[in-house]
Design an enzyme around this catalytic site. Structure first.
Site, short mmCIF file in Angstrom:
data_model
loop_
_atom_site.label_atom_id
_atom_site.label_comp_id
_atom_site.label_asym_id
_atom_site.label_seq_id
_atom_site.Cartn_x
_atom_site.Cartn_y
_atom_site.Cartn_z
N ARG A 1 1.09 -1.11 0.06
CA ARG A 1 0.01 -0.09 0.10
C ARG A 1 1.01 1.19 -0.19
O ARG A 1 1.96 1.30 0.61
CB ARG A 1 -1.02 0.08 1.06
CG ARG A 1 -0.51 0.34 2.48
CD ARG A 1 -1.42 0.50 3.65
NE ARG A 1 -0.99 0.84 4.89
CZ ARG A 1 -1.47 0.97 5.92
NH1 ARG A 1 -2.77 1.41 5.87
NH2 ARG A 1 -1.05 1.41 7.02
N THR B 1 -1.36 7.47 -0.21
CA THR B 1 -2.68 7.49 -0.64
C THR B 1 -3.47 6.37 0.08
O THR B 1 -4.70 6.10 -0.19
CB THR B 1 -2.76 7.26 -2.27
OG1 THR B 1 -2.12 5.91 -2.34
CG2 THR B 1 -2.04 8.22 -2.87
N ASP C 1 3.68 -1.66 12.86
CA ASP C 1 3.80 -2.20 11.58
C ASP C 1 3.98 -3.86 11.76
O ASP C 1 5.26 -4.28 12.05
CB ASP C 1 4.65 -1.54 10.73
CG ASP C 1 5.05 -2.11 9.30
OD1 ASP C 1 4.72 -1.22 8.55
OD2 ASP C 1 5.11 -3.38 9.03
N ASP D 1 7.12 -5.15 10.05
CA ASP D 1 8.54 -4.63 10.56
C ASP D 1 8.69 -5.66 11.84
O ASP D 1 9.77 -5.98 12.18
CB ASP D 1 8.45 -3.31 10.65
CG ASP D 1 8.62 -2.22 9.66
OD1 ASP D 1 8.75 -2.82 8.49
OD2 ASP D 1 8.35 -0.98 9.80
#
Ligand code: URA
Length: 212
Positions: free
Chosen positions: A103, A107, A203, A206
């Site tokens: 992604r 945006t 995340d 991560d």
């Protein structure tokens, strides 16, 4: 669309450790695997089966076996890969396909950068593995992709979900004739301005694999 939010103290316990910023990658990976196996138990509740006759050491009897064609498990790269082992433990004879989606952080739109899937998914129940249902953009794009290939039923397993993402998926597929299900470990509070789930866990990619 059916949404199932796990309500189980063992799942809540594991999620709490997972969310904690002090949890290191090896522990995080192990917990994701364990959580997926628990969520997969719920996600496969209505899997198609057929009756078979077998002989036990004592007598003949009837039992159930998973029907053909086999289900397809599709982890969404990269973070969904951390969920594959936990799913394969429960359903070792499922086929595995891959969908690489990323992604755009500005945006928040998802695009496909890789795929390895059967060309025809008709008759197949597809289990999509994506740890974080945030805006819903990735899942919506993935579901369209799988529906175009003819998937007969789609169930997404997500460790955490945001209400905004669940609503977006619900709105997009409200008229779908193909059954669409989401099984999630928890429905969190909201998304923040960067599209992260709050309270969330940060995340997922991560935390599973480090920042690359
Ligand atoms: N993806 C993540 O890894 N974490 C979030 O909170 C949202 C999307």
């Amino acid at each position: 669309m059916k949404v199932h939010v796990a309500n189980h103290p063992l799942i809540a316990h594991k999620l709490t450790v997972l969310r904690d910023e002090r949890t290191d990658s090896p522990t995080f990976r192990r917990l994701v695997e364990e959580l997926v196996t628990l969520l997969a138990y719920e996600a496969t509740r209505e899997i198609r089966t057929h009756t078979v006759e077998i002989t036990t050491p004592v007598t003949k009897t009837k039992g159930l076996k998973m029907a053909e064609p086999r289900p397809v498990v599709v982890p969404i790269l990269r973070a969904g890969l951390g969920m594959l082992e936990g799913m394969s433990k429960l359903m070792p004879n499922a086929e595995v396909g891959f969908l690489g989606m990323v992604r755009d952080e500005k945006t928040l739109k998802a695009s496909t950068y890789a795929n390895r899937l059967p060309e025809d998914l008709s008759g197949r129940h597809v289990f999509v593995l994506d740890p974080m249902l945030a805006t819903g953009g990735t899942l919506i794009a993935a579901f369209h992709y799988l529906l175009d290939l003819g998937a007969t039923e789609i169930t997404a397993i997500c460790i955490l979900s945001a209400p905004e993402g669940v609503k977006a998926v619900e709105d997009e597929f409200s008229a779908s004739k193909v059954p669409i299900n989401i099984v999630t470990g928890a429905l969190d509070e909201k998304l923040n301005e960067h599209g992260y789930i709050v309270p969330g866990l940060g995340d997922a990619g991560d935390r599973l694999y480090g920042v690359v």
